[in-house]
Design a protein around this motif. Structure first.
Motif, PDB file in Angstrom:
ATOM      1  N   ASN B  31     -27.291   7.534   6.665  1.00 25.60           N
ATOM      2  CA  ASN B  31     -27.939   5.883   6.918  1.00 25.60           C
ATOM      3  C   ASN B  31     -26.461   5.300   5.548  1.00 25.60           C
ATOM      4  N   PHE B  33     -25.184   0.777   4.224  1.00 26.94           N
ATOM      5  CA  PHE B  33     -24.646  -0.176   4.226  1.00 26.94           C
ATOM      6  C   PHE B  33     -25.101  -1.183   3.547  1.00 26.94           C
ATOM      7  N   TYR B  35     -25.068  -5.266   1.348  1.00 21.31           N
ATOM      8  CA  TYR B  35     -25.819  -6.536   2.045  1.00 21.31           C
ATOM      9  C   TYR B  35     -25.075  -7.292   0.781  1.00 21.31           C
ATOM     10  N   LEU B  45     -27.378  -8.617   6.118  1.00 25.89           N
ATOM     11  CA  LEU B  45     -26.669  -6.904   6.219  1.00 25.89           C
ATOM     12  C   LEU B  45     -25.035  -7.596   6.852  1.00 25.89           C
ATOM     13  N   PHE B  48     -23.160  -1.267   7.926  1.00 23.06           N
ATOM     14  CA  PHE B  48     -23.559  -0.170   8.052  1.00 23.06           C
ATOM     15  C   PHE B  48     -23.042   0.637   8.870  1.00 23.06           C
ATOM     16  N   TYR B  50     -24.002   4.973   9.993  1.00 27.67           N
ATOM     17  CA  TYR B  50     -24.848   5.819  10.824  1.00 27.67           C
ATOM     18  C   TYR B  50     -24.503   7.267  10.994  1.00 27.67           C
ATOM     19  N   GLU B  56     -20.590  -0.372  12.243  1.00 24.16           N
ATOM     20  CA  GLU B  56     -21.280  -1.101  13.338  1.00 24.16           C
ATOM     21  C   GLU B  56     -21.259  -2.156  12.453  1.00 24.16           C
ATOM     22  N   LYS B  57     -20.819  -3.191  13.197  1.00 22.13           N
ATOM     23  CA  LYS B  57     -21.102  -4.700  12.188  1.00 22.13           C
ATOM     24  C   LYS B  57     -22.119  -5.412  12.634  1.00 22.13           C
TER      25      LYS B  57
END
Lengths: 111, 118
Positions: B31, B33, B35, B45, B48, B50, B56-57
């Motif tokens: 994962n 991310f 920010y 956030l 991100f 995975y 993914e939003k």
């Protein structure tokens, strides 16, 4: 998302004093972390603590997941403890544990 | 030690420029991310990922896109930078995502990139 509230927002301590920072969250979570943001902006990991109590030197943390809160204890504070402390809780979503942050507690330790 | 490295500490770009923020992790984490942190608004956030090529939003994806072509690298792209994207950007990684409380999903952050758009 999950609401995360930290208190107090600001804290000024004399060097050597003890303090307790609190984090309340609005829903069940998969894990909880405490961070210290240094003056250059980096988030330093303090504790990964989904439940129970952990200690690391002068710092300790307790999470009571069933009551949706966590506490960070700082004992014998030093000027180097100054900075912003964040609590972040994680919720599993589409393959990842996303972190939701509180707005932080700004700690100032004066000599 | 887990290491998450962001390509720049400080960046100044002009309005309308395409901006790339790069993040690399060395712990084979699934994962990653992105920010952003703004005074009074905390950390929010953006996107991100995975897995490789999966994204993914997050809460504030507008004006941003991401790319994850290799497992260790996650790029944040500002297609046309605007002044309201002036902010501190923080990248993070964690081993994997799970709802099992016994699994360690601790997240680690890079040093941050302070982006100013003029």
């Amino acid at each position: 998302g999950i609401q995360v509230e930290q208190s107090p927002p600001d804290l000024i301590l004399q060097e050597g004093a003890n303090s307790t920072l609190r984090c309340n969250f609005s829903d069940s979570v998969n894990n909880l972390q405490w961070f210290h943001q240094n003056p250059w902006g980096q988030l330093i990991n303090l504790f990964y603590i989904p439940s129970g109590t952990k200690q690391n030197g002068r710092l300790s943390a307790t999470t009571v997941a069933t009551e949706r809160y966590s506490l960070l204890y700082i004992s014998s504070s030093q000027t180097t403890d100054s900075g912003v402390y964040f609590c972040a809780v994680a919720r599993y979503q589409t393959g990842a544990n996303n972190l939701f942050f509180g707005t932080g507690t700004r700690l100032t330790v004066i000599p | 030690d887990v290491k998450v490295t962001q390509s720049s500490r400080y960046l100044v770009k002009r309005t309308g420029e395409k901006v790339f923020l790069e993040c690399v992790q060395d712990m084979d984490h699934e994962n990653m991310f992105w920010y952003r942190q703004d005074p009074g608004l905390g950390l929010r956030l953006i996107y991100f990922s995975y897995d490789v090529k999966m994204k993914e939003k997050g809460d504030i994806p507008e004006g941003y896109s991401v790319s994850r072509e290799k497992k260790e690298r996650f790029s944040l792209i500002l297609e046309s930078a605007s002044t309201n994207q002036t902010s501190m950007y923080l990248c993070a990684s964690s081993l994997w995502g799970t709802d099992k409380p016994t699994e360690n999903t601790e997240a680690f952050f890079g040093q941050g990139t302070r982006l100013t758009v003029v």
